[in-house]
Design a protein around this motif. Structure first.
Motif, PDB file in Angstrom:
ATOM      1  N   UNK A   1       0.832  -1.214   0.000  1.00  0.00           N
ATOM      2  CA  UNK A   1       0.000   0.000   0.000  1.00  0.00           C
ATOM      3  C   UNK A   1       0.866   1.264   0.000  1.00  0.00           C
ATOM      4  N   UNK A   2       0.541   2.171  -0.896  1.00  0.00           N
ATOM      5  CA  UNK A   2       1.290   3.412  -0.985  1.00  0.00           C
ATOM      6  C   UNK A   2       2.380   3.410  -2.029  1.00  0.00           C
ATOM      7  N   UNK A   3       2.720   2.244  -2.572  1.00  0.00           N
ATOM      8  CA  UNK A   3       3.753   2.171  -3.601  1.00  0.00           C
ATOM      9  C   UNK A   3       3.220   2.689  -4.933  1.00  0.00           C
ATOM     10  N   UNK A   4       4.127   3.189  -5.764  1.00  0.00           N
ATOM     11  CA  UNK A   4       3.804   3.551  -7.139  1.00  0.00           C
ATOM     12  C   UNK A   4       4.604   2.639  -8.065  1.00  0.00           C
ATOM     13  N   UNK A   5       4.142   2.509  -9.284  1.00  0.00           N
ATOM     14  CA  UNK A   5       4.739   1.551 -10.202  1.00  0.00           C
ATOM     15  C   UNK A   5       5.450   2.240 -11.367  1.00  0.00           C
ATOM     16  N   UNK A   6       6.689   1.859 -11.582  1.00  0.00           N
ATOM     17  CA  UNK A   6       7.398   2.151 -12.815  1.00  0.00           C
ATOM     18  C   UNK A   6       8.177   0.889 -13.168  1.00  0.00           C
ATOM     19  N   UNK A   7       7.710   0.106 -14.146  1.00  0.00           N
ATOM     20  CA  UNK A   7       8.448  -1.086 -14.539  1.00  0.00           C
ATOM     21  C   UNK A   7       9.876  -0.728 -14.959  1.00  0.00           C
ATOM     22  N   UNK A   8      10.836  -1.516 -14.509  1.00  0.00           N
ATOM     23  CA  UNK A   8      12.222  -1.173 -14.805  1.00  0.00           C
ATOM     24  C   UNK A   8      12.520  -1.205 -16.302  1.00  0.00           C
ATOM     25  N   UNK A   9      11.715  -1.963 -17.061  1.00  0.00           N
ATOM     26  CA  UNK A   9      11.904  -2.000 -18.509  1.00  0.00           C
ATOM     27  C   UNK A   9      11.692  -0.625 -19.144  1.00  0.00           C
ATOM     28  N   UNK A  10      11.002   0.269 -18.424  1.00  0.00           N
ATOM     29  CA  UNK A  10      10.795   1.624 -18.941  1.00  0.00           C
ATOM     30  C   UNK A  10      12.087   2.422 -18.994  1.00  0.00           C
ATOM     31  N   UNK A  11      13.151   1.907 -18.398  1.00  0.00           N
ATOM     32  CA  UNK A  11      14.441   2.597 -18.449  1.00  0.00           C
ATOM     33  C   UNK A  11      15.184   2.346 -19.756  1.00  0.00           C
ATOM     34  N   UNK A  12      14.653   1.440 -20.574  1.00  0.00           N
ATOM     35  CA  UNK A  12      15.378   0.969 -21.751  1.00  0.00           C
ATOM     36  C   UNK A  12      14.675   1.323 -23.051  1.00  0.00           C
ATOM     37  N   UNK A  13      15.455   1.389 -24.103  1.00  0.00           N
ATOM     38  CA  UNK A  13      14.942   1.463 -25.454  1.00  0.00           C
ATOM     39  C   UNK A  13      15.874   0.635 -26.328  1.00  0.00           C
ATOM     40  N   UNK A  14      15.312  -0.347 -27.000  1.00  0.00           N
ATOM     41  CA  UNK A  14      16.070  -1.265 -27.855  1.00  0.00           C
ATOM     42  C   UNK A  14      17.241  -1.901 -27.105  1.00  0.00           C
ATOM     43  N   UNK A  15      16.972  -2.290 -25.847  1.00  0.00           N
ATOM     44  CA  UNK A  15      17.956  -3.033 -25.079  1.00  0.00           C
ATOM     45  C   UNK A  15      19.033  -2.214 -24.409  1.00  0.00           C
ATOM     46  N   UNK A  16      19.004  -0.908 -24.563  1.00  0.00           N
ATOM     47  CA  UNK A  16      20.000  -0.039 -23.931  1.00  0.00           C
ATOM     48  C   UNK A  16      19.288   1.021 -23.100  1.00  0.00           C
ATOM     49  N   UNK A  17      20.005   1.588 -22.143  1.00  0.00           N
ATOM     50  CA  UNK A  17      19.411   2.614 -21.303  1.00  0.00           C
ATOM     51  C   UNK A  17      19.085   3.855 -22.133  1.00  0.00           C
ATOM     52  N   UNK A  18      17.961   4.470 -21.804  1.00  0.00           N
ATOM     53  CA  UNK A  18      17.588   5.709 -22.465  1.00  0.00           C
ATOM     54  C   UNK A  18      18.636   6.787 -22.177  1.00  0.00           C
ATOM     55  N   UNK A  19      18.733   7.803 -23.024  1.00  0.00           N
ATOM     56  CA  UNK A  19      19.670   8.899 -22.749  1.00  0.00           C
ATOM     57  C   UNK A  19      19.411   9.505 -21.382  1.00  0.00           C
ATOM     58  N   UNK A  20      20.470  10.004 -20.764  1.00  0.00           N
ATOM     59  CA  UNK A  20      20.345  10.485 -19.384  1.00  0.00           C
ATOM     60  C   UNK A  20      19.352  11.626 -19.242  1.00  0.00           C
ATOM     61  N   UNK A  21      19.250  12.504 -20.240  1.00  0.00           N
ATOM     62  CA  UNK A  21      18.293  13.605 -20.114  1.00  0.00           C
ATOM     63  C   UNK A  21      16.859  13.100 -20.163  1.00  0.00           C
ATOM     64  N   UNK A  22      16.622  12.052 -20.940  1.00  0.00           N
ATOM     65  CA  UNK A  22      15.277  11.481 -20.998  1.00  0.00           C
ATOM     66  C   UNK A  22      14.944  10.776 -19.685  1.00  0.00           C
TER      67      UNK A  22
END
Length: 283
Positions: free
Chosen positions: A197-218
């Motif tokens: 209770x109280x947690x929010x969700x951001x799937x860790x896969x949202x950090x990636x695009x085409x298998x690599x980490x998104x640019x730092x500014x994004x």
């Protein structure tokens, strides 16, 4: 002086630095479904000079009870393992896996929590390395064992009771599991579905695009929107067992948002006590 890598390193950059005397590469390939698949893949081929780090045996302590499916190891044991690998405090460590970087991120955060700053994850991992046709090898190199010590920064490692207190103070808890698991619509691993209770969700896969980490500014923009008025140091990340949550900690630090904490037992640790509340759906 060579600039240290402290979050991510690109495959091309690492390939150009394989002759560095201070470099230690750790192969973190692992499969929950087949725990010995990682060592077998390592034996077949790995990055030049890499040593193997097993999620269950090296990056967790399964002698412990009450710490979830991948209990956080004691500092003395982890220091001893680093010593076996010849990793002094001055070494530049690079970790990689053959998935989305989560297992490598677990090793990265173990090092970071121990105060080892010169540690990074290979962006894109094994898939990126081999797609570029970069060199691989078989065999294990000789290592000179070293003695080392040090303590984990316990302020960044929370158990279930500390998470409850953190939430009661208005702190933020970010669950890195897939949306269906967070909502309790599907639970392929743990015996109870839902979320804290109280947690929010951001799937860790949202950090990636085409298998690599998104640019730092994004990443900075996306996490900024998620955090709102919360500081990064007021964020605790969790997942199923304290592994994929480290992906968020890495992504946040890469985005210039350091200091977030880890719920080490995560969901599997939370549900060990049936008295702890569980919610499903969007609540």
């Amino acid at each position: 002086m060579t600039t240290p890598w402290t979050t991510l390193v690109g495959a091309g950059t690492l390939a150009g630095a394989l002759d560095r005397d201070d470099l230690v590469i750790l192969d973190c390939r692992f499969s929950l479904a087949a725990p010995e698949a990682g060592p077998a893949a390592y034996a077949a081929s790995h990055l030049p000079g890499a040593l193997y780090a097993h999620l269950d045996r090296d990056l967790s302590d399964h002698r412990k009870r009450g710490g979830g499916r991948h209990p956080w190891p004691d500092a003395a044991d982890f220091n001893a393992r680093l010593g076996d690998w010849g990793i002094t405090q001055a070494r530049q460590v690079v970790a990689y896996d053959d998935g989305d970087g989560a297992h490598a991120a677990r090793l990265w955060f173990l090092l970071r929590a121990l105060g080892h700053e010169h540690a990074a994850v290979l962006d894109g991992g094994w898939a990126r390395w081999t797609a570029l046709g970069l060199p691989t090898q078989i065999g294990v190199r000789d290592v000179t064992r070293v003695a080392r010590d040090g303590r984990f920064d316990e302020s960044r490692l929370l158990n279930a009771s500390q998470v409850q207190a953190h939430l009661a103070r208005g702190g933020m808890l970010v669950d890195a599991r897939a949306r269906g698991r967070f909502l309790g619509e599907a639970e392929p691993i743990d015996r109870v579905a839902g979320h804290v209770p109280g947690a929010v969700n951001r799937p860790y896969a949202d950090n990636l695009v085409e298998g690599r980490f998104k640019p730092r500014d994004r990443l900075a923009r996306e996490f900024g929107e998620l955090l709102g008025t919360h500081d990064a140091a007021d964020v605790v990340a969790m997942c199923g067992s304290g592994v994929t949550a480290c992906h968020h900690l890495l992504a946040m630090e890469h985005a210039g948002l350091p200091g977030a904490k880890l719920f080490t037992g995560s969901w599997s640790g939370w549900i060990e006590d049936p008295a702890r509340p569980v919610v499903t759906g969007e609540s």
